[in-house]
Design an enzyme around this catalytic site. Sequence first.
Site, short mmCIF file in Angstrom:
data_model
loop_
_atom_site.label_atom_id
_atom_site.label_comp_id
_atom_site.label_asym_id
_atom_site.label_seq_id
_atom_site.Cartn_x
_atom_site.Cartn_y
_atom_site.Cartn_z
N LYS A 1 -2.28 7.46 1.46
CA LYS A 1 -1.76 7.74 2.77
C LYS A 1 -1.03 8.37 2.36
CE LYS A 1 -2.16 5.06 6.77
NZ LYS A 1 -3.32 5.05 7.40
N GLU B 1 -16.52 6.90 6.53
CA GLU B 1 -15.16 5.73 7.48
C GLU B 1 -15.06 6.72 8.61
OE1 GLU B 1 -10.98 5.43 5.95
OE2 GLU B 1 -11.51 7.25 4.94
N ARG C 1 0.29 -1.07 0.68
CA ARG C 1 -0.07 0.18 0.23
C ARG C 1 0.94 1.72 -0.10
NH1 ARG C 1 -4.59 0.20 4.65
NH2 ARG C 1 -3.00 0.71 5.79
N1 PXG Z 1 -9.07 5.08 7.25
C1 PXG Z 1 -8.24 6.07 7.22
C2 PXG Z 1 -8.04 7.21 7.10
C3 PXG Z 1 -7.05 5.26 7.88
O1 PXG Z 1 -5.60 6.60 8.00
C4 PXG Z 1 -8.22 3.08 8.43
C5 PXG Z 1 -9.50 3.47 7.84
C6 PXG Z 1 -7.81 1.55 8.01
O2 PXG Z 1 -6.65 1.10 8.04
P1 PXG Z 1 -5.64 0.17 8.35
O3 PXG Z 1 -5.03 0.07 7.39
O4 PXG Z 1 -4.76 0.72 9.51
O5 PXG Z 1 -6.80 -1.28 9.04
C7 PXG Z 1 -6.35 4.16 8.54
C8 PXG Z 1 -5.72 3.88 8.79
C9 PXG Z 1 -3.33 6.01 13.94
C10 PXG Z 1 -3.16 5.73 12.33
O6 PXG Z 1 -2.41 6.05 14.37
C11 PXG Z 1 -3.95 4.83 11.45
C12 PXG Z 1 -3.96 5.23 10.46
C13 PXG Z 1 -3.71 6.78 10.11
C14 PXG Z 1 -3.64 7.76 11.00
C15 PXG Z 1 -2.96 7.33 12.43
O7 PXG Z 1 -4.57 5.75 15.06
N2 PXG Z 1 -4.70 4.80 9.43
#
Ligand code: PXG
Length: 289
Positions: free
Chosen positions: A150, A183, A50
């Site tokens: 991301k 989300e 990703r």
């Molecule tokens: N939606 C968004 C907008 C995200 O940034 C997820 C869903 C979940 O994705 P994953 O692949 O982690 O299951 C994310 C996750 C944190 C943090 O430290 C996590 C994210 C971004 C910034 C901070 O909790 N991404």
Amino acid sequence: MKVYINGKFYDKKEAKISVFDHGLLYGDGVFEGIRSYSRLVFKLKEHIDRLYESAHSIMLEIPMNKEQMSKAVIATLKENKLTNGYIRLVVTRGEGDLGLDPRKCKGHGAVIIIVDKIALYPEKFYKEGLKILTVPTVRNLPEAVNPQIKSLNYLNNILAKIEAVNAGYDEAIMLDSLGYVAECTGDNIFIVKNNHLYTPPQCMGTLRGITRDAVLEISRRDKIQTHEHVITRHEVYISDECFLTGTAAEIVPVVNVDHRVIGTGKPGKVTLNLMRKFKELTKKEGTRY
Ligand code: PXG
């Protein structure tokens, strides 16, 4: 704590990059958040893939291949002797001038790997469930900044977080530009209705979360019908169960949305079962170091 920057380890205090880096000046770069459990990095390949997809989409060349990147992640975990860790992988556009033109960024950007102990959410969230709120800031349009990328520019999500916090909530539901549920600020959302599992499709304003995909996989194995389908707020309000998924939060139950009680007002059966199965998966699956 040692931080990896472009192939070298630095003490936390010495881990610095230029104020001219476009990652800072414009949020021009990409990142990943990854977890390791008992010396197993969970879904490392998926996170690295990703990261490279995000970079490809914004035409950012990462100065190492995927195998080297995976090795660098493992090396950073080992350097810090971390058994259970949270890994933040950041790649910036690099040092440029004060204009936004990325062609002015000389050489390669910074590849940064920070590892830390896991900052777990309060136990209360998992036992009692979260109360969340829909906020006015909508998720970025896919044709503007696609939520699949991301990128280091997370202001869209931060604005939603500020709105939730200002209203006294810990997490926010973000809608897409059509008004469907997209989300949360750093988590995907699921609902359960009549033992079927629903989550918004990735095409609208939703990141294809790696935890989301793992939950879909576990559910399918459990013969639970899963649907990647648009969800309205109404459908969330009348759902039997609701929960959020993300690398940091894992699976967290939601018991109240916009002042509507969800189901019984307590974490539901399907959610609790998924939380248990997910924990089992993280104990046995992953890249060992
Ligand atoms: N939606 C968004 C907008 C995200 O940034 C997820 C869903 C979940 O994705 P994953 O692949 O982690 O299951 C994310 C996750 C944190 C943090 O430290 C996590 C994210 C971004 C910034 C901070 O909790 N991404």
